[in-house]
Design a protein around this motif. Structure first.
Motif, short mmCIF file in Angstrom:
data_model
loop_
_atom_site.label_atom_id
_atom_site.label_comp_id
_atom_site.label_asym_id
_atom_site.label_seq_id
_atom_site.Cartn_x
_atom_site.Cartn_y
_atom_site.Cartn_z
N GLU A 34 57.70 -27.25 32.68
CA GLU A 34 56.25 -27.37 32.59
C GLU A 34 55.80 -28.66 33.25
O GLU A 34 56.56 -29.64 33.32
N VAL A 35 54.54 -28.66 33.69
CA VAL A 35 53.85 -29.90 34.03
C VAL A 35 52.81 -30.11 32.94
O VAL A 35 52.02 -29.21 32.66
N ASN A 36 52.86 -31.27 32.27
CA ASN A 36 51.88 -31.59 31.24
C ASN A 36 51.07 -32.79 31.72
O ASN A 36 51.51 -33.94 31.63
N GLU A 37 49.89 -32.49 32.27
CA GLU A 37 49.05 -33.55 32.87
C GLU A 37 48.64 -34.57 31.82
O GLU A 37 48.63 -35.77 32.09
N GLU A 38 48.33 -34.09 30.62
CA GLU A 38 47.87 -35.00 29.56
C GLU A 38 48.96 -36.04 29.23
O GLU A 38 48.66 -37.21 28.99
N GLN A 39 50.22 -35.59 29.22
CA GLN A 39 51.33 -36.51 28.92
C GLN A 39 51.85 -37.21 30.19
O GLN A 39 52.70 -38.09 30.10
N GLY A 40 51.37 -36.78 31.35
CA GLY A 40 51.79 -37.42 32.60
C GLY A 40 53.22 -37.12 32.99
O GLY A 40 53.90 -37.96 33.61
N VAL A 41 53.71 -35.91 32.63
CA VAL A 41 55.11 -35.59 32.92
C VAL A 41 55.29 -34.22 33.58
O VAL A 41 54.53 -33.29 33.37
N ARG A 42 56.36 -34.16 34.38
CA ARG A 42 56.98 -32.90 34.79
C ARG A 42 58.25 -32.81 33.97
O ARG A 42 59.00 -33.80 33.91
N GLU A 43 58.49 -31.67 33.29
CA GLU A 43 59.60 -31.66 32.33
C GLU A 43 60.32 -30.34 32.28
O GLU A 43 59.81 -29.31 32.71
N ALA A 44 61.53 -30.41 31.73
CA ALA A 44 62.33 -29.21 31.49
C ALA A 44 62.97 -29.31 30.11
O ALA A 44 63.37 -30.40 29.69
N MET A 45 63.02 -28.18 29.41
CA MET A 45 63.72 -28.10 28.13
C MET A 45 65.02 -27.33 28.35
O MET A 45 65.00 -26.21 28.90
N LEU A 46 66.13 -27.94 27.91
CA LEU A 46 67.44 -27.29 28.02
C LEU A 46 67.95 -27.01 26.61
O LEU A 46 68.01 -27.93 25.77
N HIS A 47 68.29 -25.77 26.36
CA HIS A 47 68.69 -25.36 25.01
C HIS A 47 70.07 -25.91 24.66
O HIS A 47 71.00 -25.80 25.47
N VAL A 48 70.20 -26.50 23.46
CA VAL A 48 71.49 -27.02 23.01
C VAL A 48 72.09 -26.14 21.91
O VAL A 48 73.25 -25.76 21.98
N ALA A 49 71.29 -25.85 20.87
CA ALA A 49 71.85 -25.13 19.72
C ALA A 49 70.74 -24.47 18.91
O ALA A 49 69.58 -24.86 19.02
N ASP A 50 71.14 -23.51 18.11
CA ASP A 50 70.22 -22.87 17.15
C ASP A 50 70.69 -23.18 15.75
O ASP A 50 71.89 -23.17 15.47
N GLY A 51 69.74 -23.45 14.87
CA GLY A 51 70.08 -23.68 13.46
C GLY A 51 69.14 -22.88 12.57
O GLY A 51 68.23 -22.21 13.07
N ASP A 52 69.36 -22.97 11.24
CA ASP A 52 68.53 -22.21 10.31
C ASP A 52 67.05 -22.58 10.43
O ASP A 52 66.18 -21.75 10.21
N SER A 53 66.78 -23.84 10.78
CA SER A 53 65.38 -24.27 10.82
C SER A 53 64.83 -24.32 12.24
O SER A 53 63.77 -24.88 12.47
N GLY A 54 65.55 -23.73 13.19
CA GLY A 54 65.04 -23.69 14.56
C GLY A 54 66.04 -24.25 15.55
O GLY A 54 67.15 -24.63 15.18
N ALA A 55 65.62 -24.29 16.80
CA ALA A 55 66.53 -24.68 17.89
C ALA A 55 66.40 -26.17 18.20
O ALA A 55 65.45 -26.83 17.78
N SER A 56 67.39 -26.66 18.95
CA SER A 56 67.30 -28.04 19.44
C SER A 56 67.54 -28.05 20.96
O SER A 56 68.24 -27.18 21.49
N TYR A 57 66.96 -29.06 21.59
CA TYR A 57 66.89 -29.12 23.05
C TYR A 57 67.12 -30.53 23.56
O TYR A 57 66.95 -31.51 22.84
N ILE A 58 67.43 -30.60 24.84
CA ILE A 58 67.28 -31.84 25.60
C ILE A 58 66.02 -31.67 26.45
O ILE A 58 65.85 -30.64 27.10
#
Ligand code: CMX
Ligand code: CO
Length: 140
Positions: A34-58
């Motif tokens: 995504e590009v998030n203009e408000e946050q001033g970033v171009r970004e990517a989420m990379l999936h690391v793991a899934d848990g009972d309360s949701g996933a985690s990312y880099i």
């Protein structure tokens, strides 16, 4: 109050190069760009793991402008860990509860984060030098 580590945000100069590094070194998979203009970033989420309360990312972050949050961080400190994002069930409630303990909120109200999440930041000077993000995901 905190459900999990939702993501670790990493500041980098070149998003495509860092994605390639994380894919080839750790076998991670990009699930969102995504590009998030408000946050001033171009970004990517990379999936690391899934848990009972949701996933985690880099979350890999490249600044859109030198004077953005990530741009200033890169010029002062260079590439590396920029923030930790904790999953919370209700970001507005977490902001009120944590703000009441005297921790400065950077955001007055929740903002838009990656993959439809509602996010808010806590000031690093009140969290032992760690920029901290609260994340309420859109996928409960
Ligand atoms: N981690 C720890 N400390 C940090 C920091 C970080 N990521 N960024 C800045 N700081 C420290 C600086 O080192 C500086 O400390 P000293 O005064 O001791 O040198 C102090 O905070 C002020 O830093 P600054 O460079 O003058 O920057 P600003 O005050 O203008 O902004 C901050 C700092 C945290 C308020 C700003 O970066 C911010 O609002 N961040 C939240 C938004 C954000 O980071 N968005 C990008 C990610 C989006 C996403 O995750 O989706
Ligand atoms: Co983040």
């Amino acid at each position: 109050m905190l459900l999990r580590i939702d993501h670790v945000g990493i500041a980098c100069h070149n998003l495509e190069e860092k994605i390639e590094f994380y894919e080839s070194t750790f076998g991670l998979v990009v699930v969102s760009r995504e590009v998030n203009e408000e946050q001033g970033v171009r970004e990517a989420m990379l999936h690391v793991a899934d848990g009972d309360s949701g996933a985690s990312y880099i979350q890999l972050l490249e600044p859109l402008h030198p004077d953005s949050a990530v741009g200033k961080y890169l010029s002062k400190r260079g590439e590396g860990v920029h923030h930790i994002g904790y999953g919370v069930p209700d970001v507005a409630k977490a902001m009120a509860d944590i703000g009441a303990k005297g921790v400065r909120l950077i955001d007055e109200r929740p903002r838009h984060g990656s993959m439809g999440a509602s996010i808010a930041f806590l000031h690093p000077k009140d969290v032992g030098g760690v920029l901290t993000e609260l994340v309420e995901t859109s996928r409960h």
